[in-house]
Design an enzyme around this catalytic site. Structure first.
Site, PDB file in Angstrom:
ATOM      1  N   ASP A 182       7.435   4.682  -6.680  1.00 29.60           N
ATOM      2  CA  ASP A 182       8.641   3.514  -5.725  1.00 29.60           C
ATOM      3  C   ASP A 182       9.168   3.248  -6.875  1.00 29.60           C
ATOM      4  OD1 ASP A 182       9.006   0.003  -5.070  1.00 29.60           O
ATOM      5  OD2 ASP A 182       7.288  -0.184  -5.678  1.00 29.60           O
ATOM      6  N   SER A 228       6.713  -4.257   2.117  1.00 26.93           N
ATOM      7  CA  SER A 228       6.282  -3.232   0.373  1.00 26.93           C
ATOM      8  C   SER A 228       7.051  -1.944   0.447  1.00 26.93           C
ATOM      9  CB  SER A 228       5.446  -3.219   0.362  1.00 26.93           C
ATOM     10  OG  SER A 228       5.033  -2.646  -0.487  1.00 26.93           O
ATOM     11  N   TRP A 288       3.938  -8.369   4.803  1.00 28.27           N
ATOM     12  CA  TRP A 288       5.012  -7.940   3.099  1.00 28.27           C
ATOM     13  C   TRP A 288       5.245  -6.463   3.702  1.00 28.27           C
ATOM     14  CZ3 TRP A 288       8.359  -8.541  -0.419  1.00 28.27           C
ATOM     15  CH2 TRP A 288       8.137  -7.469  -1.429  1.00 28.27           C
ATOM     16  N   PHE A 291       6.356  -0.297  -2.544  1.00 29.17           N
ATOM     17  CA  PHE A 291       5.192   0.118  -3.231  1.00 29.17           C
ATOM     18  C   PHE A 291       4.882   1.354  -2.057  1.00 29.17           C
ATOM     19  CE2 PHE A 291       0.681   0.509  -4.603  1.00 29.17           C
ATOM     20  CZ  PHE A 291       1.379   1.326  -5.857  1.00 29.17           C
ATOM     21  N   ASP A 302      10.957  -6.188   1.114  1.00 30.96           N
ATOM     22  CA  ASP A 302      11.529  -5.819  -0.298  1.00 30.96           C
ATOM     23  C   ASP A 302      12.728  -5.019  -0.716  1.00 30.96           C
ATOM     24  OD1 ASP A 302      11.173  -5.404  -2.830  1.00 30.96           O
ATOM     25  OD2 ASP A 302       8.969  -4.056  -2.402  1.00 30.96           O
TER      26      ASP A 302
END
Ligand code: SPV
Ligand code: MG
Length: 291
Positions: free
Chosen positions: A58, A46, A44, A48, A85
Site C-alpha cells: 500500500d 480502503s 471503506w 490497503f 481512500d
C-alpha cells in the site's frame, strides 16, 4: 433505499458523534455488498485492502484509475455510502482538483485524503516512510478537493503516526477544518488508545472526527461514542484479513484431506453465491425481455 438523497448527504446525516457511523472495509464489489448486507452504515474503499487484493504494498503502487474503478464498481452493487481512500490525492493540489470530480462522478459519498508526501507508505508499516507535506500545502489540497455538490472531504492527518506529537496533530486538524474539511481523520498506530483519547478530548469539535482503531482494537464502538467527538469509525482491513484467513483454512484443508468434501459445510454454498451475483434480477430480465 437512498431515494433522492445524494450519497454525501446520506453519509453526512450519519456522522453523529453520539452514535457514530461504522464503516467496513472492502476490496471489491462483493465485499462491499457483504458489508452492506451485514448492516454497516458505510463502506471503506480502503487502499490497503485493494493493494493487498493485488498482492502489492500500500505505497502508491496501484494507479488511481484502478482504485477509482473499484469504487465505481462498489457503488454500483449496493446502497451504503462509499468512503473512498484517495491516499495523498496522487500528487499536488492540482492533481487533486482533477481527481476528486472523477470520484464524484463515480458516486462516492466521501474522499479521505492524507497529509503524507506522494508516494505514500502504509501508516501501519513498521519503520514506514512517514513524511508530511506543509500545513498550508495540505490546506490547498483540501480546498482543491471541494467539488460543488460532490463528495464530503475528510482530511486525514498522520501527525501522530509520524511521531510529531499532540500539538502538531491538533494544529493540523484545526487548519484542515478551517480549509473546509467536513471531518478530520486522526490516525494512530499505538497499541493502546491513550494518544487517540487525549486527541479526542482536546479536539475543539468544529467538525466530527474519524477513527481507524486497527492498532487499538480494545477501544469499543461504545467507548468511542462516549468520547462524543467521533462521527465515523472505520474498520480498516477486516474484510481482507477475514478473506485471507478463510481462504488459507479452506485451501489447506482441501489439500490435506485429498478432496473437497470436507470443506463443503464450512464455505458458502453455490446457491449463496448465485444470490450475491443478483441472479433474481437476471431471472426477472429473462422473463421480461428474452423471447
Ligand atoms: C486503509 O485501509 O487503506 C487505510 C487505513 O488508509 S490504514 O491502513 O490504517 O492506513
Ligand atoms: Mg489507505
Amino acid at each position: 433505499h437512498r431515494g433522492m438523497q445524494t450519497p454525501a448527504a446520506l453519509l453526512r446525516a450519519r456522522l453523529t458523534p453520539d452514535n457514530p457511523a461504522i464503516a467496513m472495509s472492502a476490496h471489491n464489489p462483493l465485499s462491499a455488498k457483504l458489508a452492506a448486507e451485514a448492516g454497516f452504515g458505510a463502506i471503506w474503499g480502503s487502499g490497503f485492502e485493494l493493494s493487498a487484493a493485488h498482492a502489492v504494498p500500500d505505497a502508491s503502487i496501484l494507479s488511481w484509475e484502478t482504485h477509482l474503478a473499484a469504487m465505481r464498481a462498489m457503488v454500483e452493487v449496493q446502497d451504503a455510502p462509499v468512503v473512498a481512500d484517495i491516499d495523498t490525492g496522487s500528487g499536488n493540489a492540482v492533481s487533486v482538483a482533477y481527481l476528486v470530480p472523477r470520484y464524484a462522478a463515480a458516486g462516492v459519498a466521501a474522499v479521505v485524503m492524507e497529509d503524507k508526501t506522494f508516494p505514500k507508505d502504509s501508516s501501519l508499516r513498521v519503520g514506514g516512510r512517514q513524511e508530511l507535506v506543509p500545513v498550508e500545502e495540505f490546506q490547498g489540497k483540501v480546498e482543491a478537493a471541494r467539488v460543488a455538490g460532490g463528495p464530503l472531504v475528510i482530511a486525514r492527518t498522520e501527525a501522530l503516526i509520524a511521531g510529531l506529537g499532540q500539538d502538531e496533530a491538533l494544529r493540523r486538524g484545526i487548519a484542515y477544518a478551517e480549509a473546509g474539511a467536513d471531518a478530520v481523520l486522526i490516525h494512530s498506530k499505538q497499541k493502546t488508545p491513550d494518544e487517540i483519547i487525549t486527541f479526542c478530548q482536546s479536539w475543539p469539535g468544529q467538525v466530527p472526527l474519524v477513527l481507524v482503531p486497527t492498532s487499538y482494537p480494545q477501544l469499543s464502538f461504545g467507548d468511542i461514542a462516549a468520547l462524543g467527538k467521533v462521527g465515523l469509525i472505520i474498520c480498516g482491513n477486516h474484510a481482507i484479513r477475514a478473506a485471507v484467513a478463510a481462504m488459507r483454512d479452506t485451501f489447506g484443508r482441501i489439500l490435506a484431506e485429498g478432496g473437497i468434501a470436507g470443506v463443503e459445510s464450512r464455505i458458502a454454498s453455490v446457491r449463496d453465491i448465485f444470490a450475491l451475483q443478483g441472479d433474481d434480477h437476471m431471472r426477472d430480465l429473462e422473463q421480461r425481455f428474452l423471447r
